[in-house]
Design a protein around this motif. Structure first.
Motif, short mmCIF file in Angstrom:
data_model
loop_
_atom_site.label_atom_id
_atom_site.label_comp_id
_atom_site.label_asym_id
_atom_site.label_seq_id
_atom_site.Cartn_x
_atom_site.Cartn_y
_atom_site.Cartn_z
N PRO A 159 1.04 -1.37 -0.19
CA PRO A 159 -0.07 0.11 0.04
C PRO A 159 0.89 1.26 -0.07
O PRO A 159 2.01 1.09 0.39
N VAL A 160 0.27 2.32 -0.70
CA VAL A 160 0.78 3.49 -0.83
C VAL A 160 -0.01 4.78 -0.44
O VAL A 160 -1.27 4.46 -0.83
N ALA A 161 0.13 5.75 0.37
CA ALA A 161 -0.98 6.76 0.57
C ALA A 161 -1.00 7.72 -0.53
O ALA A 161 -0.26 8.06 -1.19
N TYR A 162 -2.46 7.82 -1.01
CA TYR A 162 -2.65 8.73 -1.94
C TYR A 162 -2.35 10.47 -1.27
O TYR A 162 -2.23 10.72 -0.30
N GLY A 163 -2.35 11.27 -2.31
CA GLY A 163 -2.15 12.51 -2.07
C GLY A 163 -0.91 13.13 -2.35
O GLY A 163 0.11 12.45 -3.04
N PRO A 164 -0.35 14.50 -2.27
CA PRO A 164 0.90 15.26 -2.56
C PRO A 164 2.05 14.16 -2.27
O PRO A 164 2.28 13.49 -1.27
N GLY A 165 2.78 14.15 -3.47
CA GLY A 165 3.96 13.33 -3.64
C GLY A 165 3.75 11.67 -3.98
O GLY A 165 4.73 10.87 -3.85
N LEU A 166 2.57 11.52 -4.50
CA LEU A 166 2.22 10.04 -4.75
C LEU A 166 3.21 9.39 -5.80
O LEU A 166 3.71 8.29 -5.46
N ILE A 167 3.64 10.28 -6.59
CA ILE A 167 4.72 9.69 -7.70
C ILE A 167 5.78 9.48 -7.22
O ILE A 167 6.37 8.04 -7.45
N ASP A 168 6.39 9.99 -6.44
CA ASP A 168 7.56 9.72 -5.54
C ASP A 168 7.60 8.48 -4.89
O ASP A 168 8.18 7.64 -4.72
N ARG A 169 6.37 8.38 -4.01
CA ARG A 169 6.05 7.21 -3.28
C ARG A 169 5.95 5.95 -3.89
O ARG A 169 6.61 4.74 -3.61
N VAL A 170 5.36 6.00 -5.35
CA VAL A 170 5.26 4.79 -5.84
C VAL A 170 6.59 4.43 -6.48
O VAL A 170 6.91 3.09 -6.56
N ARG A 171 7.20 5.28 -6.86
CA ARG A 171 8.86 5.16 -7.34
C ARG A 171 9.72 4.34 -6.46
O ARG A 171 10.20 3.57 -6.79
N ALA A 223 8.45 2.69 -4.05
CA ALA A 223 7.89 1.46 -3.81
C ALA A 223 8.19 0.32 -5.09
O ALA A 223 8.30 -0.87 -5.06
N ALA A 224 8.61 0.94 -5.99
CA ALA A 224 8.52 0.23 -7.55
C ALA A 224 9.68 1.01 -8.17
O ALA A 224 9.49 1.39 -9.42
N PRO A 225 11.03 0.61 -7.90
CA PRO A 225 12.01 1.54 -8.65
C PRO A 225 12.38 0.71 -10.01
O PRO A 225 12.97 1.40 -10.95
N GLU A 226 11.84 -0.43 -10.17
CA GLU A 226 11.97 -0.94 -11.38
C GLU A 226 10.99 -0.53 -12.37
O GLU A 226 11.05 -1.07 -13.51
N GLY A 227 10.02 0.28 -12.15
CA GLY A 227 9.05 0.84 -12.91
C GLY A 227 7.77 0.01 -12.81
O GLY A 227 7.56 -0.98 -12.38
N ILE A 228 6.52 0.75 -13.30
CA ILE A 228 5.33 0.31 -13.47
C ILE A 228 4.80 -0.13 -14.68
O ILE A 228 5.14 0.57 -15.92
N ASP A 229 4.39 -1.26 -14.80
CA ASP A 229 3.97 -1.90 -16.29
C ASP A 229 2.31 -1.66 -16.55
O ASP A 229 2.37 -1.35 -17.82
N ALA A 230 1.70 -1.55 -15.48
CA ALA A 230 0.26 -1.29 -15.86
C ALA A 230 -0.41 -0.37 -14.64
O ALA A 230 0.19 -0.42 -13.43
N ALA A 231 -1.54 0.22 -15.07
CA ALA A 231 -2.32 1.03 -13.90
C ALA A 231 -3.91 0.88 -14.00
O ALA A 231 -4.37 0.85 -15.21
N LEU A 232 -4.51 0.84 -13.08
CA LEU A 232 -5.82 0.65 -13.05
C LEU A 232 -6.42 1.95 -12.15
O LEU A 232 -6.10 1.98 -11.03
N ASP A 233 -7.08 3.02 -12.80
CA ASP A 233 -7.55 3.83 -12.15
C ASP A 233 -9.14 3.53 -11.69
O ASP A 233 -10.10 3.63 -12.53
N LEU A 234 -9.20 3.31 -10.43
CA LEU A 234 -10.56 2.74 -9.85
C LEU A 234 -10.99 3.98 -8.87
O LEU A 234 -12.05 3.83 -8.34
N ILE A 235 -10.72 5.05 -9.13
CA ILE A 235 -10.90 6.17 -8.13
C ILE A 235 -11.43 7.36 -8.91
O ILE A 235 -12.38 8.43 -8.42
N GLY A 236 -11.00 7.71 -10.02
CA GLY A 236 -11.53 8.84 -11.17
C GLY A 236 -10.52 10.16 -10.89
O GLY A 236 -11.44 11.27 -11.44
N THR A 237 -9.50 10.27 -10.14
CA THR A 237 -9.18 11.44 -9.66
C THR A 237 -8.09 12.11 -10.88
O THR A 237 -7.42 11.21 -11.57
N GLU A 238 -7.71 13.16 -11.01
CA GLU A 238 -6.66 13.85 -11.86
C GLU A 238 -5.28 13.34 -11.41
O GLU A 238 -4.44 12.94 -12.21
N GLU A 239 -5.10 13.01 -9.83
CA GLU A 239 -3.76 12.54 -9.39
C GLU A 239 -3.65 11.14 -9.80
O GLU A 239 -2.57 10.71 -10.31
#
Length: 314
Positions: A190-202, A204-220
């Motif tokens: 898990p990662v918290a959403y909100g400001p800095g999300l991109i950095d937190r995901v990076r 958690a996954a320094p090797e990169g993200i292959d796919a994403a599912l937007d199940l919340i509908g926010t611009e973030e």
């Protein structure tokens, strides 16, 4: 009756339905509560194209019948149907008007309910389960992929997390911190959403993200997915809006420009039941309410106070 918030909901007496020749009547034992239900009676779907109004249950001269999934016992069978018997326990999806003691459905909406599956779970499995399966299909998620799931503790999100993990993908899921432990138990990071999300995901996954599912509908969620995945063909969203269409995101559901995924969702139904029976999938239930407390169930759901599905028990 009128459009509005949960306060406009009311319980009314109607005759027990009679099936057409190609229909059955089901005595509802449990009905799933979903965000689309309150969107229907809020009036928010009035802006959608006429082409989609029938699919969404919206018409100009009648209020929508809410409740799109349930489980129950067949009480009457139309004269043209075979292979369905009175007394059979079934899961019913898709359907309309499931917030009721009895509902009418076509045979194509019925799946047998295994004895091992209790009524609340059966009544809440299909809408979020088939939607999650559809998003994974749309984003072409494969074993070994690293998948980012926005809204991981929502109804669809909890299903998507489990299905992705079961498929053999590695999952990072956004959620409020109160729901992080649940996501860990389901196999996600898990990662918290909100400001800095991109950095937190990076991180958690320094090797990169292959796919994403937007199940919340926010611009973030959209910005993060585009930044980290890059290829819009590997991003699926249950949220509409012109920007997602313009960006080439795979938008699914009953909305302009979206993929209904009828065949994908139909094929997912027996697979969901099999995974449930085998213990590879759980329906997380946040609470159960009697039918006459549907408005309170919706207030809880709109407030997002607990992860998982809410159930009505007629």
């Amino acid at each position: 009756m009128s459009y509005g918030g949960p306060e406009v909901l009311d319980l009314v007496e109607v005759p027990v339905p009679v099936p057409a020749a190609d229909q059955v009547v089901v005595r509802v034992k449990a009905a799933g509560v979903n965000p689309v239900d309150w969107k229907l009676y809020s009036g928010s779907f009035h802006a959608i194209d006429d082409k989609y109004k029938d699919e969404a249950g919206v018409s100009a001269d009648a209020l929508p019948r809410i409740g799109l999934e349930c489980a129950g016992i067949v009480t009457a069978v139309g004269e043209e149907l075979s292979g369905v018997s009175v007394g059979e326990e079934v899961i019913v999806y898709p359907v309309t008007g499931a917030y009721a003691d009895y509902v009418v459905a076509g045979a194509g909406s019925l799946v047998s309910k295994p004895n091992a599956v209790d009524w609340p779970v059966a009544g809440a499995l299909m809408l979020t389960g088939t939607t999650a399966a559809h998003t994974l299909h749309a984003a072409a998620v494969q074993p070994g992929d690293l998948v980012l799931i926005h809204g991981g503790s929502g109804g669809v999100g909890l299903m998507a997390v489990q299905l992705a993990v079961d498929l053999g993908a590695t999952v990072i899921a956004t959620a409020s911190e109160a729901n992080h432990e649940l996501l860990r138990r389901l196999g996600a990071t898990p990662v918290a959403y909100g400001p800095g999300l991109i950095d937190r995901v990076r991180a958690a996954a320094p090797e990169g993200i292959d796919a994403a599912l937007d199940l919340i509908g926010t611009e973030e969620a959209l910005d993060t997915s585009l930044e980290l995945v890059g290829n819009p063909d590997r991003i699926a969203s249950i949220a509409g809006g012109p920007r997602r269409i313009e960006e080439g995101i795979k938008v699914i559901g009953n909305q302009p420009g979206a993929d209904l995924g009828t065949e994908v969702r139909a094929a997912a139904r027996p697979e969901l039941i099999a995974k449930l029976v085998e213990g590879r999938l759980r329906v997380i239930i946040a609470g159960t309410y009697p039918l006459d407390e549907a408005a309170e169930a919706h207030r809880v759901g709109i407030g997002g106070h607990a992860p998982g599905k809410l159930i009505l028990l007629p």
